[in-house]
Design an enzyme around this catalytic site. Structure first.
Site, PDB file in Angstrom:
ATOM      1  N   THR A   1       0.835  -1.204   0.000  1.00  0.00           N
ATOM      2  CA  THR A   1       0.000   0.000   0.000  1.00  0.00           C
ATOM      3  C   THR A   1       0.869   1.253   0.000  1.00  0.00           C
ATOM      4  OG1 THR A   1      -1.776  -1.164   1.143  1.00  0.00           O
ATOM      5  CG2 THR A   1      -1.807   1.242   1.228  1.00  0.00           C
TER       6      THR A   1
ATOM      7  N   LEU B   1      -7.908   0.199   8.576  1.00  0.00           N
ATOM      8  CA  LEU B   1      -7.324  -0.691   9.579  1.00  0.00           C
ATOM      9  C   LEU B   1      -7.690  -0.250  10.992  1.00  0.00           C
ATOM     10  CD1 LEU B   1      -3.807  -1.372   8.023  1.00  0.00           C
ATOM     11  CD2 LEU B   1      -5.903  -2.723   7.841  1.00  0.00           C
TER      12      LEU B   1
ATOM     13  N   THR C   1       1.526  -1.217  14.810  1.00  0.00           N
ATOM     14  CA  THR C   1       1.565  -2.055  13.616  1.00  0.00           C
ATOM     15  C   THR C   1       1.388  -1.187  12.381  1.00  0.00           C
ATOM     16  OG1 THR C   1      -0.817  -2.493  13.782  1.00  0.00           O
ATOM     17  CG2 THR C   1       0.676  -4.095  14.808  1.00  0.00           C
TER      18      THR C   1
ATOM     19  N   ARG D   1       3.520   2.203  11.115  1.00  0.00           N
ATOM     20  CA  ARG D   1       4.767   2.512  10.429  1.00  0.00           C
ATOM     21  C   ARG D   1       5.857   2.801  11.461  1.00  0.00           C
ATOM     22  NH1 ARG D   1       2.839   0.458   6.731  1.00  0.00           N
ATOM     23  NH2 ARG D   1       2.463   1.220   4.609  1.00  0.00           N
TER      24      ARG D   1
ATOM     25  N   ASP E   1       5.485  -4.013  15.596  1.00  0.00           N
ATOM     26  CA  ASP E   1       5.732  -4.844  14.417  1.00  0.00           C
ATOM     27  C   ASP E   1       6.548  -4.087  13.371  1.00  0.00           C
ATOM     28  OD1 ASP E   1       5.166  -7.324  12.845  1.00  0.00           O
ATOM     29  OD2 ASP E   1       4.116  -5.915  11.524  1.00  0.00           O
TER      30      ASP E   1
ATOM     31  N   GLU F   1      14.425  -1.218   8.797  1.00  0.00           N
ATOM     32  CA  GLU F   1      14.119  -2.645   8.719  1.00  0.00           C
ATOM     33  C   GLU F   1      14.948  -3.318   7.636  1.00  0.00           C
ATOM     34  OE1 GLU F   1       9.447  -2.049  10.103  1.00  0.00           O
ATOM     35  OE2 GLU F   1       9.923  -2.414   7.991  1.00  0.00           O
TER      36      GLU F   1
ATOM     37  N   HIS G   1       7.779  -7.138  11.262  1.00  0.00           N
ATOM     38  CA  HIS G   1       6.950  -6.556  10.198  1.00  0.00           C
ATOM     39  C   HIS G   1       6.169  -7.653   9.465  1.00  0.00           C
ATOM     40  CE1 HIS G   1       6.580  -2.817   7.444  1.00  0.00           C
ATOM     41  NE2 HIS G   1       5.491  -3.554   7.362  1.00  0.00           N
ATOM     42  N   VAL G   2       5.459  -8.461  10.239  1.00  0.00           N
ATOM     43  CA  VAL G   2       4.694  -9.561   9.654  1.00  0.00           C
ATOM     44  C   VAL G   2       3.195  -9.440   9.921  1.00  0.00           C
ATOM     45  CG1 VAL G   2       6.580 -11.228   9.652  1.00  0.00           C
ATOM     46  CG2 VAL G   2       5.166 -10.984  11.712  1.00  0.00           C
ATOM     47  N   ALA G   3       2.750  -8.320  10.480  1.00  0.00           N
ATOM     48  CA  ALA G   3       1.318  -8.168  10.750  1.00  0.00           C
ATOM     49  C   ALA G   3       0.496  -8.290   9.475  1.00  0.00           C
ATOM     50  CB  ALA G   3       1.051  -6.818  11.422  1.00  0.00           C
ATOM     51  N   TRP G   4       1.074  -7.883   8.360  1.00  0.00           N
ATOM     52  CA  TRP G   4       0.360  -7.909   7.073  1.00  0.00           C
ATOM     53  C   TRP G   4       0.369  -9.284   6.399  1.00  0.00           C
ATOM     54  CZ3 TRP G   4       2.753  -9.149   2.362  1.00  0.00           C
ATOM     55  CH2 TRP G   4       4.142  -9.368   2.450  1.00  0.00           C
TER      56      TRP G   4
END
Length: 326
Positions: free
Chosen positions: A74, A158, A232, A234, A258, A263, A285-288
């Site tokens: 996104t 979200l 979760t 940015r 997250d 990163e 960074h795996v929430a998505w």
């Protein structure tokens, strides 16, 4: 024949079925691409797929055949959109694919921290239950969610999805107004009031010049109820060094993150120094990245390519005047 190049396949899970766009085309897929490899790999390509590989003006000016960039995310801050507009390159992104996965991950972090699951799991691994002499013990606080106030910073898709899940647990959502601005819409709560009255604060805002360090030490000092802070959204919305200070001073009850400013994180990232604490959870960074969300994301990428080739681009962030494909 249209040449389509995917620059960073490894940014999408290996279980995802990478079905290709319909029609004849030349398909090239790289696991990862360094910045100094981009020009060479995109030479002769009309369509580029990128998730995190930057495409800046100096690079784009060397790619006269490029007509379309589809971002497998996104956020599109890796793309120089102004240069794309000038050079006649249309840009599309993906949207709405994370409407379930990010809110669920957010609630998982909240539940784990609110009920001290990390601390109790470690205690069992360390043998404390076995040595306790009774059926349970009380090393860490456990709090119910029902009746607690959850401050939501970022009232987009979200943020509102998180609110629905929170309400199912009996929580009271508060949508924060813009920092430093007077609230004129009754569905929002003043930013400082959210800081002062929320038991949990969760961030779902984009990262911009105005939201960078949105929460730093002055904001932590306003948090009268020692809330959990969940990010979760940015990296960069919360000042990471100040977050550690807030934890050290007991200004907040815990943190579930997250996303980070860099990163993967550099070795000197302050959050890496507190990972052994039972009230801190850091996920990469795996929430998505649920299986369902990643497949939905990829299908949007394919759909965007087919739509562009059909001269009807979708989800455009740059809609450039059409140039004939080579």
């Amino acid at each position: 024949m249209t040449r389509i190049v995917f620059l960073d396949r490894e940014t999408i899970g290996p279980s995802v079925n990478l079905n290709r766009p319909r029609g004849d085309h030349d398909w090239v897929c790289y696991d990862a691409t360094a910045e100094d490899q981009v020009v060479e790999r995109l030479q002769g390509a009309q369509v580029a797929i990128t998730n995190k590989v930057p495409l800046r003006r100096a690079t784009l000016e060397q790619l006269p055949d490029l007509r379309f960039i589809t971002v497998a995310a996104t956020g599109y801050d890796v793309i120089d959109t102004a240069a794309c507009a000038e050079l006649g390159i249309t840009v599309s992104n993906v949207r709405g694919y994370a409407v379930n996965t990010v809110p669920e991950h957010t609630m998982a972090l909240i539940l784990a921290l609110r009920r001290s699951l990390v601390g109790y799991r470690q205690d069992v691994m360390d043998g404390q239950w076995q040595a306790s002499g009774q059926f349970c013990f009380f090393n860490h606080p456990i709090r119910d969610l029902r009746g607690s106030r959850i401050g939501i910073i970022g009232a987009g898709t979200l943020g509102r999805s998180v609110a629905k899940l929170a309400e199912a647990f009996g929580m009271i959502p508060l949508y924060a107004g813009r920092k430093g601005e007077r609230v004129r819409d009754g569905s929002y709560t003043p930013f400082d009031e959210v800081l002062e009255t929320a038991d949990i604060i969760t961030l779902h805002a984009p990262l911009t010049d105005t939201t960078r360090d949105l929460i730093a030490l002055p904001e932590f000092r306003k948090m009268k109820r020692r809330p959990l802070v969940i990010n979760t959204g940015r990296g960069g919305l919360v000042n990471e060094a100040d977050l550690v200070t807030a934890l050290d001073e007991g200004l907040i009850a815990g943190a579930g993150f997250d996303v980070l400013t860099q990163e993967p994180p550099a070795d000197d990232n302050p959050l890496l120094t507190i990972l052994d604490r039972p009230n801190v959870i850091l996920t990469p960074h795996v929430a998505w990245a649920s299986e369902e969300a990643m497949q939905s994301l990829w299908q949007q990428v394919v759909d965007s390519i087919e739509a562009f080739l059909g001269d009807e681009p979708v989800r455009t962030v740059v809609h450039a005047k059409r140039r004939d494909l080579v």
